[in-house]
Structures are given as structure tokens and as C-alpha cells.
Design a protein around this motif. Structure first.
Motif, short mmCIF file in Angstrom:
data_model
loop_
_atom_site.label_atom_id
_atom_site.label_comp_id
_atom_site.label_asym_id
_atom_site.label_seq_id
_atom_site.Cartn_x
_atom_site.Cartn_y
_atom_site.Cartn_z
N LEU A 53 0.85 -1.19 0.00
CA LEU A 53 0.00 0.00 0.00
C LEU A 53 0.88 1.24 0.00
O LEU A 53 1.88 1.29 0.72
N ASP A 54 0.48 2.24 -0.76
CA ASP A 54 1.16 3.52 -0.74
C ASP A 54 0.99 4.13 0.65
O ASP A 54 -0.12 4.20 1.17
N LEU A 55 2.08 4.57 1.26
CA LEU A 55 2.00 5.17 2.60
C LEU A 55 1.09 6.38 2.65
O LEU A 55 0.50 6.66 3.69
N LEU A 56 0.96 7.10 1.54
CA LEU A 56 0.10 8.27 1.53
C LEU A 56 -1.37 7.90 1.55
O LEU A 56 -2.22 8.73 1.85
N GLU A 57 -1.69 6.65 1.22
CA GLU A 57 -3.08 6.20 1.21
C GLU A 57 -3.46 5.45 2.48
O GLU A 57 -4.64 5.25 2.76
N ALA A 58 -2.48 5.01 3.24
CA ALA A 58 -2.74 4.26 4.48
C ALA A 58 -2.80 5.23 5.65
O ALA A 58 -2.06 6.21 5.71
N GLY A 59 -3.69 4.92 6.58
CA GLY A 59 -3.82 5.73 7.78
C GLY A 59 -3.19 5.01 8.96
O GLY A 59 -2.03 4.61 8.90
N GLU A 60 -3.98 4.80 9.98
CA GLU A 60 -3.49 4.14 11.19
C GLU A 60 -3.51 2.63 11.05
O GLU A 60 -4.29 2.07 10.27
N ILE A 61 -2.68 1.98 11.87
CA ILE A 61 -2.68 0.53 11.98
C ILE A 61 -3.01 0.24 13.43
O ILE A 61 -2.28 0.64 14.33
N VAL A 62 -4.14 -0.43 13.66
CA VAL A 62 -4.58 -0.69 15.02
C VAL A 62 -4.98 -2.15 15.18
O VAL A 62 -5.32 -2.82 14.21
N ALA A 63 -4.93 -2.62 16.42
CA ALA A 63 -5.41 -3.97 16.71
C ALA A 63 -6.92 -4.02 16.47
O ALA A 63 -7.61 -3.01 16.64
N PRO A 64 -7.42 -5.17 16.05
CA PRO A 64 -8.86 -5.27 15.82
C PRO A 64 -9.66 -4.92 17.08
O PRO A 64 -9.25 -5.22 18.19
N VAL A 65 -10.77 -4.25 16.86
CA VAL A 65 -11.67 -3.86 17.93
C VAL A 65 -13.02 -4.53 17.66
O VAL A 65 -13.27 -5.00 16.55
N PRO A 66 -13.88 -4.59 18.67
CA PRO A 66 -15.19 -5.21 18.44
C PRO A 66 -15.94 -4.51 17.30
O PRO A 66 -15.87 -3.28 17.16
N LEU A 112 -6.13 -3.76 11.83
CA LEU A 112 -6.97 -2.95 10.95
C LEU A 112 -6.07 -1.88 10.36
O LEU A 112 -5.37 -1.18 11.09
N VAL A 113 -6.08 -1.76 9.05
CA VAL A 113 -5.32 -0.72 8.37
C VAL A 113 -6.34 0.27 7.83
O VAL A 113 -7.09 -0.05 6.90
N THR A 114 -6.39 1.44 8.44
CA THR A 114 -7.38 2.43 8.03
C THR A 114 -6.92 3.16 6.79
O THR A 114 -5.73 3.23 6.49
N PHE A 115 -7.88 3.71 6.07
CA PHE A 115 -7.58 4.52 4.91
C PHE A 115 -7.16 5.90 5.39
O PHE A 115 -7.65 6.39 6.40
N ALA A 116 -6.27 6.54 4.65
CA ALA A 116 -5.81 7.89 5.01
C ALA A 116 -6.98 8.86 4.98
O ALA A 116 -7.86 8.75 4.11
N PRO A 117 -7.01 9.82 5.90
CA PRO A 117 -8.09 10.82 5.90
C PRO A 117 -8.21 11.56 4.58
O PRO A 117 -9.30 11.97 4.19
N SER A 118 -7.10 11.71 3.85
CA SER A 118 -7.13 12.43 2.57
C SER A 118 -8.02 11.74 1.53
O SER A 118 -8.47 12.37 0.58
N LEU A 119 -8.29 10.44 1.71
CA LEU A 119 -9.17 9.72 0.78
C LEU A 119 -10.64 10.03 1.04
O LEU A 119 -11.50 9.72 0.22
N GLY A 120 -10.93 10.61 2.22
CA GLY A 120 -12.30 10.98 2.53
C GLY A 120 -13.24 9.80 2.68
O GLY A 120 -14.42 9.89 2.34
N PHE A 121 -12.72 8.69 3.19
CA PHE A 121 -13.50 7.46 3.26
C PHE A 121 -13.16 6.75 4.56
O PHE A 121 -12.06 6.23 4.70
#
Length: 178
Positions: A53-66, A112-121
């Protein structure tokens, strides 16, 4: 243990997280401007496939949550997660791409790999494993994939292209009309 020790530990973790995020931001800005280190990408695994994944498109990386299940959603839409106070839709990428596997409990190393805020999603992909930074420029191209020095095949994945796919945007199950 005194009453102040848990708070100090939380403060230390917060400081380390902030420093890590600042370092990551510096790397992303260097990659965007073309200065500094070669462009790097985030390596992750979903099912048996490794993705870059392009680093500019990836947001946070967090442990799975409920997850809060969403009725009448596509099977690949796992539900909603609260990630630091933001509701995020969680996607099973393998199932979205056509794997027939039934969803199971996340693996011990899942993230969980979140989408970057810049993607607006507000969205995240459930990754079985995250490998960290990879340098795509040092890999050999093989068709649409890249092979690294350890002979491991990596598939580039554009989150920006993913959020432009009409099918990705329609999470509701479509009724069978006959």
C-alpha cells in the motif's frame, strides 16, 4: 505500585506513539516531495496474498476492535468499528476480491489498516498481518506484481482506486429480482 504509575505508563506510550507518528509523517512527506529516502510502501497480508500500500493512502494501523454488525450488508463488509472515536467500516478484502472463505476470528497478529483521511472514506481493511515498510523500488516487476530479494511476491494495492470502484461503494446486499 502507586496511583501515579499507570498514568505515567500511559503518558509514556502516548509520547512514543506521537514520536512514531511524527517520524512516519516525515517519511511520508519525503516520499511525496521526492527528497530523502526512496518511496516506501506498507506491506500487509490478507489471506495468502501479500499487498503493498502507498504510505500516503494508508492511515493508522490498530489492533482489531469489536465490530457492530450491519444488517443486510455484503458478506465482505464485516461491520463498523470505533477507531479512536471515529466509526470506520471494516472490509474483508479477500472476500471482496472473490475468495469464498467464511469470515473467521481475526488471527493473533491481525490489524486494521485504516484509509488515510485524505481519501475521505472512513474505512479499514482487516489484515492478517502487517509487515511494515517495504521498498518497492528495490523489487523486480513480474506482471502486475513485484518480487522482493527474498523471492516473495507482492501485489500493489491502491486504496484510492478501491474507493472509486462502484461495487466497493455499495455495501448493501442487492435483492435477487426475477
Amino acid at each position: 505500585m502507586t496511583a501515579g504509575e499507570p498514568r505515567q505508563d500511559a503518558d509514556a506510550r502516548s509520547t512514543r506513539l506521537r514520536e512514531y507518528q511524527e517520524q512516519l509523517l516525515e517519511r511520508m512527506q519525503a516520499a511525496k516531495s521526492g527528497s530523502g529516502a526512496p518511496i516506501r510502501q506498507l506491506g500487509m497480508q490478507v489471506g495468502a496474498t501479500r499487498y503493498l500500500l502507498d504510505l500516503l493512502e494508508a492511515g493508522e494501523i490498530v489492533a482489531p476492535v469489536p465490530l457492530a454488525r450491519v444488517p443486510l450488508a455484503q458478506p465482505w463488509y464485516l461491520g463498523l468499528a470505533n477507531v479512536r472515536g471515529t466509526l470506520v467500516g471494516v472490509i474483508d478484502l479477500a472476500r471482496y476480491l472473490g475468495a469464498d472463505a467464511q469470515p473467521s476470528a481475526p488471527a493473533p497478529g491481525a490489524r486494521l489498516v485504516t484509509f488515510a483521511p485524505s481519501l475521505g472514506f472512513n474505512c479499514a481493511l482487516l489484515a492478517d498481518r502487517v509487515y511494515g515498510l517495504r521498498q518497492a523500488s528495490s523489487m523486480q516487476r513480474e506482471g502486475d506484481a513485484l518480487r522482493d530479494a527474498d523471492n516473495i511476491l507482492w501485489t500493489p494495492l491502491s486504496l484510492a482506486a478501491l474507493v472509486r470502484e462502484a461495487r466497493f461503494l455499495l455495501i448493501a446486499q442487492q435483492p435477487d429480482i426475477q
